[in-house]
Design a protein around this motif. Structure first.
Motif, mmCIF file in Angstrom:
data_model
loop_
_atom_site.group_PDB
_atom_site.id
_atom_site.type_symbol
_atom_site.label_atom_id
_atom_site.label_comp_id
_atom_site.label_asym_id
_atom_site.label_seq_id
_atom_site.Cartn_x
_atom_site.Cartn_y
_atom_site.Cartn_z
ATOM 1 N N SER A 99 0.818 -1.212 0.000
ATOM 2 C CA SER A 99 0.000 0.000 0.000
ATOM 3 C C SER A 99 0.852 1.262 0.000
ATOM 4 C CB SER A 99 -0.944 -0.013 1.201
ATOM 5 O OG SER A 99 -0.218 -0.223 2.390
ATOM 6 N N HIS B 29 -12.091 2.832 6.901
ATOM 7 C CA HIS B 29 -10.865 2.383 6.250
ATOM 8 C C HIS B 29 -10.101 1.420 7.147
ATOM 9 C CE1 HIS B 29 -10.763 6.186 3.528
ATOM 10 N NE2 HIS B 29 -11.572 5.246 3.059
ATOM 11 N N SER B 50 -2.601 -2.311 8.919
ATOM 12 C CA SER B 50 -3.654 -2.908 8.120
ATOM 13 C C SER B 50 -4.470 -3.813 9.038
ATOM 14 C CB SER B 50 -3.058 -3.711 6.964
ATOM 15 O OG SER B 50 -4.073 -4.307 6.198
ATOM 16 N N GLY B 94 -6.916 4.711 4.192
ATOM 17 C CA GLY B 94 -7.383 4.252 2.898
ATOM 18 C C GLY B 94 -7.840 2.814 3.003
ATOM 19 N N THR B 95 -8.371 2.296 1.909
ATOM 20 C CA THR B 95 -8.792 0.891 1.929
ATOM 21 C C THR B 95 -7.579 -0.034 1.923
ATOM 22 O OG1 THR B 95 -8.922 0.805 -0.478
ATOM 23 C CG2 THR B 95 -10.928 1.421 0.709
ATOM 24 N N GLY B 96 -6.462 0.457 1.368
ATOM 25 C CA GLY B 96 -5.226 -0.316 1.400
ATOM 26 C C GLY B 96 -5.112 -1.368 0.320
ATOM 27 N N THR B 97 -6.170 -1.538 -0.450
ATOM 28 C CA THR B 97 -6.121 -2.587 -1.469
ATOM 29 C C THR B 97 -6.787 -2.102 -2.744
ATOM 30 O OG1 THR B 97 -8.238 -3.507 -0.744
ATOM 31 C CG2 THR B 97 -6.242 -4.455 0.226
ATOM 32 N N ASP B 101 -7.873 2.301 -4.466
ATOM 33 C CA ASP B 101 -7.463 2.784 -3.148
ATOM 34 C C ASP B 101 -6.979 4.213 -3.219
ATOM 35 O OD1 ASP B 101 -4.651 2.335 -1.000
ATOM 36 O OD2 ASP B 101 -6.705 2.793 -0.429
ATOM 37 N N THR B 102 -7.641 5.076 -2.482
ATOM 38 C CA THR B 102 -7.264 6.485 -2.376
ATOM 39 C C THR B 102 -6.842 6.742 -0.949
ATOM 40 O OG1 THR B 102 -8.905 7.101 -4.055
ATOM 41 C CG2 THR B 102 -8.088 8.851 -2.623
ATOM 42 N N GLN B 103 -5.718 7.400 -0.765
ATOM 43 C CA GLN B 103 -5.303 7.759 0.587
ATOM 44 C C GLN B 103 -5.804 9.166 0.911
ATOM 45 O OE1 GLN B 103 -1.291 7.023 1.877
ATOM 46 N NE2 GLN B 103 -1.221 4.999 0.917
#
Lengths: 113, 114
Positions: A99, B29, B50, B94-97, B101-103
């Motif tokens: 990520s 998130h 995560s 963010g969703t991390g995946t 995925d938007t931070q």
């Protein structure tokens, strides 16, 4: 190792001009590319995210394009305004980087009234 | 609501102090991040959580200690910092995946170590 370059480092334009900011990356195996805006001393504001399968995204006066094969993205700002003055950062999320985002050094934009 | 909040906005501490930075998000998130940013440089990743577990530590000195008490909260505990640790500390979530995925970043904590 992914490297992201932004050109120019700084840009000063008169109000009303259309302008283009450039971002290039060395490894085309990316999930997405994100453009951010940062005002001095503030956090990052997400402007646009382009997925690897997309060619462009638009939001208001902003249009971002992505050419994954050539490792390039551009951020087009139409009819610039003094309020657009900020540092613009692009960041890529690589397919093998988890990520993590890899950021460019940014373009510092000044729009003069 | 795409807001990430951080407290405090500013922090001044001595090299012997212990302090904590706090970050909160209510977007559901599952990935949360700490970044360090020096003037006129892009953010540098420090830690990634995560699903409330530490998944990435970018070789950060042990004087920085992250904690994720629950899925909405992220802390950064500071102890025995050096003047060169003065910087803007940014939290993100963010969703991390996935390709979407938007931070989302918080406003940051401006840290000064005397």
């Amino acid at each position: 190792k992914q490297e992201v370059t932004q050109i120019p480092a700084a840009l000063s334009v008169p109000e009303g001009e259309n302008l283009v900011l450039n971002c290039s990356f060395t490894d085309s195996a990316i999930y997405n590319l994100q453009w951010f805006r940062q005002d001095p001393g503030k956090g990052l504001t997400s402007l646009l995210l382009i997925q690897s399968s997309q060619r462009e995204q638009t939001s208001g006066r902003l249009n971002a394009s992505l050419d994954k094969s050539s490792g390039r993205s551009t951020l087009y700002i139409a009819a610039s305004q003094p309020g657009d003055s900020a540092t613009y950062l692009c960041a890529v999320r690589g397919e093998t980087s988890g990520s993590r985002l890899t950021f460019g050094e940014g373009t510092q934009l000044t729009v003069n009234p | 609501d795409t807001e990430v909040t951080q407290t405090p906005k500013h922090l001044v501490m001595g090299m012997t102090n212990k302090k904590s930075l706090k970050c909160e998000q209510h977007m559901g998130h599952r990935a949360m991040y700490w970044y360090k940013q020096k003037a006129k440089k892009p953010p540098e990743l420090m830690f990634v959580y995560s699903y409330e577990k530490l998944s990435i530590n970018e070789s950060v000195p042990s004087r920085f200690s992250p904690e994720c008490p629950n899925s909405s909260l992220l802390n950064l505990h500071l102890h025995a910092l050096q003047p060169e640790d003065s910087a803007l500390y940014l939290c993100a979530s963010g969703t991390g995946t996935g390709v979407t995925d938007t931070q989302y970043f918080g406003p940051g904590t401006r840290l000064t170590v005397l």
